[in-house]
Design a protein around this motif. Structure first.
Motif, PDB file in Angstrom:
ATOM      1  N   GLY A  89      67.214  23.812  16.496  1.00 52.86           N
ATOM      2  CA  GLY A  89      66.766  22.464  16.840  1.00 52.86           C
ATOM      3  C   GLY A  89      65.263  22.357  17.009  1.00 52.86           C
ATOM      4  N   VAL A  90      64.611  23.441  17.439  1.00 54.29           N
ATOM      5  CA  VAL A  90      63.144  23.417  17.598  1.00 54.29           C
ATOM      6  C   VAL A  90      62.471  23.207  16.252  1.00 54.29           C
ATOM      7  N   GLY A  91      62.935  23.954  15.253  1.00 55.75           N
ATOM      8  CA  GLY A  91      62.361  23.796  13.919  1.00 55.75           C
ATOM      9  C   GLY A  91      62.632  22.434  13.324  1.00 55.75           C
ATOM     10  N   ILE A  92      63.832  21.926  13.529  1.00 55.77           N
ATOM     11  CA  ILE A  92      64.182  20.601  12.991  1.00 55.77           C
ATOM     12  C   ILE A  92      63.350  19.522  13.671  1.00 55.77           C
ATOM     13  N   LEU A  93      63.226  19.596  14.996  1.00 53.14           N
ATOM     14  CA  LEU A  93      62.442  18.607  15.730  1.00 53.14           C
ATOM     15  C   LEU A  93      60.981  18.637  15.307  1.00 53.14           C
ATOM     16  N   PHE A  94      60.410  19.840  15.180  1.00 46.28           N
ATOM     17  CA  PHE A  94      59.009  19.955  14.777  1.00 46.28           C
ATOM     18  C   PHE A  94      58.802  19.415  13.363  1.00 46.28           C
ATOM     19  N   SER A  95      59.692  19.773  12.446  1.00 46.31           N
ATOM     20  CA  SER A  95      59.558  19.312  11.059  1.00 46.31           C
ATOM     21  C   SER A  95      59.683  17.797  10.971  1.00 46.31           C
ATOM     22  N   ALA A  96      60.594  17.216  11.756  1.00 49.24           N
ATOM     23  CA  ALA A  96      60.762  15.756  11.758  1.00 49.24           C
ATOM     24  C   ALA A  96      59.504  15.076  12.277  1.00 49.24           C
ATOM     25  N   ALA A  97      58.934  15.612  13.362  1.00 47.60           N
ATOM     26  CA  ALA A  97      57.704  15.041  13.912  1.00 47.60           C
ATOM     27  C   ALA A  97      56.559  15.170  12.925  1.00 47.60           C
ATOM     28  N   MET A  98      56.488  16.292  12.231  1.00 51.36           N
ATOM     29  CA  MET A  98      55.429  16.506  11.242  1.00 51.36           C
ATOM     30  C   MET A  98      55.550  15.507  10.088  1.00 51.36           C
ATOM     31  N   LEU A  99      56.756  15.360   9.556  1.00 49.56           N
ATOM     32  CA  LEU A  99      56.959  14.420   8.444  1.00 49.56           C
ATOM     33  C   LEU A  99      56.684  12.982   8.872  1.00 49.56           C
ATOM     34  N   PHE A 100      57.047  12.656  10.122  1.00 49.36           N
ATOM     35  CA  PHE A 100      56.764  11.308  10.618  1.00 49.36           C
ATOM     36  C   PHE A 100      55.260  11.049  10.674  1.00 49.36           C
ATOM     37  N   SER A 101      54.505  12.044  11.149  1.00 50.94           N
ATOM     38  CA  SER A 101      53.043  11.875  11.214  1.00 50.94           C
ATOM     39  C   SER A 101      52.459  11.738   9.818  1.00 50.94           C
ATOM     40  N   TRP A 102      53.051  12.427   8.841  1.00 49.80           N
ATOM     41  CA  TRP A 102      52.570  12.295   7.470  1.00 49.80           C
ATOM     42  C   TRP A 102      52.857  10.902   6.910  1.00 49.80           C
ATOM     43  N   MET A 103      53.999  10.355   7.256  1.00 50.58           N
ATOM     44  CA  MET A 103      54.386   9.048   6.715  1.00 50.58           C
ATOM     45  C   MET A 103      53.554   7.916   7.298  1.00 50.58           C
ATOM     46  N   VAL A 104      53.165   8.051   8.565  1.00 53.17           N
ATOM     47  CA  VAL A 104      52.381   6.979   9.184  1.00 53.17           C
ATOM     48  C   VAL A 104      50.895   7.262   9.103  1.00 53.17           C
ATOM     49  N   GLY A 105      50.498   8.452   8.591  1.00 55.03           N
ATOM     50  CA  GLY A 105      49.091   8.811   8.511  1.00 55.03           C
ATOM     51  C   GLY A 105      48.314   7.880   7.609  1.00 55.03           C
ATOM     52  N   ALA A 106      47.064   7.683   7.966  1.00 49.47           N
ATOM     53  CA  ALA A 106      46.220   6.766   7.203  1.00 49.47           C
ATOM     54  C   ALA A 106      46.018   7.247   5.772  1.00 49.47           C
ATOM     55  N   ALA A 107      45.992   8.555   5.574  1.00 47.67           N
ATOM     56  CA  ALA A 107      45.730   9.087   4.240  1.00 47.67           C
ATOM     57  C   ALA A 107      47.009   9.330   3.450  1.00 47.67           C
ATOM     58  N   HIS A 108      48.156   9.127   4.091  1.00 50.42           N
ATOM     59  CA  HIS A 108      49.436   9.289   3.423  1.00 50.42           C
ATOM     60  C   HIS A 108      49.574  10.627   2.711  1.00 50.42           C
ATOM     61  N   PRO A 109      49.708  11.722   3.465  1.00 47.90           N
ATOM     62  CA  PRO A 109      49.921  13.027   2.823  1.00 47.90           C
ATOM     63  C   PRO A 109      51.146  13.040   1.907  1.00 47.90           C
ATOM     64  N   ILE A 110      52.124  12.189   2.226  1.00 49.81           N
ATOM     65  CA  ILE A 110      53.304  12.105   1.358  1.00 49.81           C
ATOM     66  C   ILE A 110      52.892  11.627  -0.030  1.00 49.81           C
ATOM     67  N   THR A 111      51.958  10.661  -0.071  1.00 54.39           N
ATOM     68  CA  THR A 111      51.467  10.162  -1.358  1.00 54.39           C
ATOM     69  C   THR A 111      50.753  11.267  -2.121  1.00 54.39           C
ATOM     70  N   THR A 112      49.947  12.055  -1.398  1.00 56.49           N
ATOM     71  CA  THR A 112      49.253  13.183  -2.031  1.00 56.49           C
ATOM     72  C   THR A 112      50.253  14.171  -2.607  1.00 56.49           C
ATOM     73  N   LEU A 113      51.330  14.433  -1.869  1.00 55.97           N
ATOM     74  CA  LEU A 113      52.363  15.340  -2.351  1.00 55.97           C
ATOM     75  C   LEU A 113      53.026  14.788  -3.606  1.00 55.97           C
ATOM     76  N   ARG A 114      53.290  13.476  -3.629  1.00 53.20           N
ATOM     77  CA  ARG A 114      53.876  12.864  -4.823  1.00 53.20           C
ATOM     78  C   ARG A 114      52.944  13.007  -6.026  1.00 53.20           C
ATOM     79  N   GLU A 115      51.651  12.784  -5.804  1.00 58.66           N
ATOM     80  CA  GLU A 115      50.679  12.906  -6.889  1.00 58.66           C
ATOM     81  C   GLU A 115      50.612  14.343  -7.402  1.00 58.66           C
ATOM     82  N   LEU A 116      50.702  15.305  -6.480  1.00 58.04           N
ATOM     83  CA  LEU A 116      50.682  16.710  -6.879  1.00 58.04           C
ATOM     84  C   LEU A 116      51.899  17.044  -7.723  1.00 58.04           C
ATOM     85  N   ILE A 117      53.055  16.531  -7.329  1.00 57.16           N
ATOM     86  CA  ILE A 117      54.280  16.765  -8.102  1.00 57.16           C
ATOM     87  C   ILE A 117      54.160  16.130  -9.481  1.00 57.16           C
ATOM     88  N   ALA A 118      53.642  14.892  -9.516  1.00 56.37           N
ATOM     89  CA  ALA A 118      53.472  14.207 -10.796  1.00 56.37           C
ATOM     90  C   ALA A 118      52.475  14.939 -11.692  1.00 56.37           C
TER      91      ALA A 118
END
Length: 632
Positions: free
Chosen positions: A342-371
């Motif tokens: 549960g510690v790993g799941i909670l930390f990963s969820a919090a990390m992904l949430f911060s990426w999704m609401v981040g001003a620079a959108h790391p999720i978008t950067t990850l999508r661009e890298l995949i593309a």
């Protein structure tokens, strides 16, 4: 009394891995030397082969050196210990005096590096002869931190500017935050401003500029907290001596020193990652809830400090959980797994949430890298001419430039195999070894496959997890000598030699190229270069174009808001498309390697080519000259 059942495993895992690794390393070394132009991989494979073969030789005699021994056997002569302390401080005093009396304003003298390397050798000997009292170990940690800070800060005080590339952006971001009295929006670090808040607070409280505030906050914490918790982690997993050697080996490593003066959030985030790892896997005693709460708090700060180190932490949590359960199955030893899923799941969820609401959108950067197909040039557009230049470097220079990293990893492989052994099986060491090897594998094999995952960062982060196995491996090597003084002498020679090669390598030392004159690049501005940039910017209204590093010193209007680098112009020896710009040439790039991007050295004088193509010299201060195409 009921006896604890003895562990049983079908095969000696460490021996099996060492044999397989030795054969694979030998074959890979030969194959890579024949097929690959990158000389790093044959060197790395060769040291991996040596580590596996060496472990098989050392195992029977030296693995006992890792076991906790009675106090009477650990204690060295107090008079020798006192003598080593006097010698250490004498050498460090000589190093600082040599630094103060240097003849070149922008270069540390060779005597400085020699004295520091000898001081690190003294510390290695001291670890072997360390008295049993607890306070002596902490005093040794303090001396390691002192030595490392001397190396980092001596680089930073040489130049009037910041060092590296990223720190200039972080300085602008922090100053904009203080001027606007809020965190700037729309920037990459708007949501990940942990380091900027720390440095900005220091600037306000102590009334310092960014560089000095960074030295006394982020850089200081990087050395003190990072090395201290590395020692505590090593002591908790193995022994005091392993913890001290781990802190010393990591502290003098080129990777660690470089990021000490090239201070950026990915280095600062380790201030929170290492204590988190320590709190999670140590024996929590009577207050598990408090320690877990503190670990969660530190991991929360880690999330808002740097995305990649947070991803590394998430991967470590996953690998640790798997590793502990693998250890349970393989070694059939009953214990309580210190890391809940549960510690790993909670930390990963919090990390992904911060990426999704981040001003620079790391999720978008990850999508661009995949593309983009995960190609390495997603992050940096390199030129083939730079690789061609590196292939012309003499082998001995390339070897000395890169050898400290494979040696460090080879020592860590020896320690990892020891942690896999049946006789010295240690569940925490087992997990740390697996996690460190996975991070290193990502960093090494992604380069070979040209995968764009910022491989150097993964290699860098693996150093901290593999530092403790490296300390264990070094202690095993010392175990081949029976007499305590012989052990101390052997480790002193190894650490002293490795330290010298490491601290003079281009990664750690850019001001005095002792062993790598063809590959050492200066990532800092001299006072003359700063004044020249100010004068040129205030005198001419045209945009400015210069080499890839110096062009960043000019304000955005002078580069049209875009970096005006002369990379292709230098390669093609053609500046005709720069007739509407002021072309600025530093004396530095005429004589030494520079950032193209990547390392490159000119084999001609661009000033002569500019004159032949109709440009006129309009400025010259000795270190910088400027050329403009004047309509006749």
């Amino acid at each position: 009394m009921e006896q604890k059942p003895e562990r049983r495993i079908a095969v000696d895992i460490d021996t099996l891995l060492a044999v397989v690794g030795a054969f694979a390393g030998l074959e890979l070394t030969a194959w890579l030397a024949i097929t690959m132009t990158n000389r790093f991989y044959p060197i790395f494979a060769g040291f991996a082969f040596a580590a596996c073969l060496g472990y098989l030789v050392l195992k029977k005699r030296a693995v006992s050196a890792l076991r906790a021994q009675p106090v009477t056997e650990q204690r060295g002569s107090r008079s020798i210990y006192l003598l080593l302390n006097i010698l250490f401080f004498s050498l460090m005093s000589c190093a600082l005096i040599a630094m103060a009396l240097r003849s070149d304003q922008y270069s540390r003298p060779g005597a400085f590096f020699v004295c520091v390397a000898l001081a690190s050798a003294v510390l290695a000997a001291e670890v072997v002869l360390l008295p049993s009292e607890k306070g002596h170990a902490y005093f040794t940690v303090a001396k390691i931190v002192f030595l490392v800070l001397a190396l980092i800060w001596s680089s930073m005080v040489l130049y009037p500017s910041l060092l590296g590339m990223d720190p200039f952006y972080h300085a602008d971001f922090t100053e904009a935050m203080l001027d606007g009295e809020h965190i700037p929006t729309g920037e990459y670090y708007s949501t990940f401003a942990g380091m900027h808040l720390t440095t900005g607070t220091t600037m306000l409280v102590a009334d310092l500029d960014y560089k000095m505030a960074s030295m006394l906050s982020a850089s200081l914490m990087y050395a003190v907290v990072g090395l201290s918790f590395l020692f505590l982690l090593g002591r908790s997993i193995s022994s005091v001596k392993v913890g001290l050697l781990a802190a010393l080996l990591v502290g003098v490593s080129a990777f660690y020193l470089r990021w000490g003066w090239w201070m950026s959030p990915n280095a600062y985030a380790l201030v929170f990652m290492l204590p988190s790892v320590y709190l999670l896997i140590r024996d929590k005693g009577d207050c598990p809830t408090r320690l877990m709460a503190l670990a969660m708090l530190l991991m929360g700060i880690l999330i808002i400090t740097h995305t990649m180190v947070a991803a590394c932490m998430a991967l470590f949590l996953a690998l640790s959980w798997v590793g502990y359960h693998v250890y349970l199955i393989v070694y059939q030893e009953k214990f309580r797994v210190p890391l809940a899923l549960g510690v790993g799941i909670l930390f990963s969820a919090a990390m992904l949430f911060s990426w999704m609401v981040g001003a620079a959108h790391p999720i978008t950067t990850l999508r661009e890298l995949i593309a983009y197909g995960f190609a390495a040039d997603f992050w940096t557009q390199t030129l083939p001419q730079s690789a061609d230049y590196m292939s012309t470097i003499p082998f001995w220079e390339y070897f000395l430039r890169t050898v400290t990293e494979p040696v460090f990893w080879a020592l860590s492989f020896v320690g990892c195999l020891a942690y896999f052994s049946r006789r010295f099986g240690n569940r925490h060491g087992f997990v740390l070894a697996i996690s460190g090897i996975v991070l290193l594998a990502i960093g090494v094999f992604s380069v070979a496959a040209s995968v764009g995952v910022l491989s150097s960062r993964w290699q860098y982060m693996s150093v901290f997890l593999l530092g403790i196995p490296a300390g264990a491996g070094l202690l095993m090597i010392g175990g081949i000598r029976a007499h305590l003084l012989q052990k101390a002498a052997l480790l002193a020679v190894i650490v002293g030699g490795l330290s010298f090669i490491s601290i003079v390598s281009p990664m750690a030392n850019m001001d005095h190229p002792i062993t790598s004159r063809n590959t050492t690049v200066r990532y800092a501005y001299t006072e003359s270069e700063l004044w020249a940039a100010t004068t040129i910017a205030n005198t001419w209204s045209a945009n400015v174009a210069s080499d890839g590093y110096y062009s960043d010193v000019f304000p955005p209007p002078k580069t049209a808001g875009v970096k005006q680098s002369l990379s292709t112009d230098f390669i093609n020896k053609d500046f005709s498309n720069r007739r509407d710009q002021v072309v600025v040439i530093r004396q530095e790039i005429l004589e030494k390697p520079f950032y193209l991007p990547e390392i490159y050295k000119l084999d001609y004088d661009p000033r002569q080519v500019l004159k032949e193509q109709g440009f006129s010299q309009v400025y010259d201060c000795g270190t910088v000259s400027a050329y403009a195409y004047l309509v006749r």
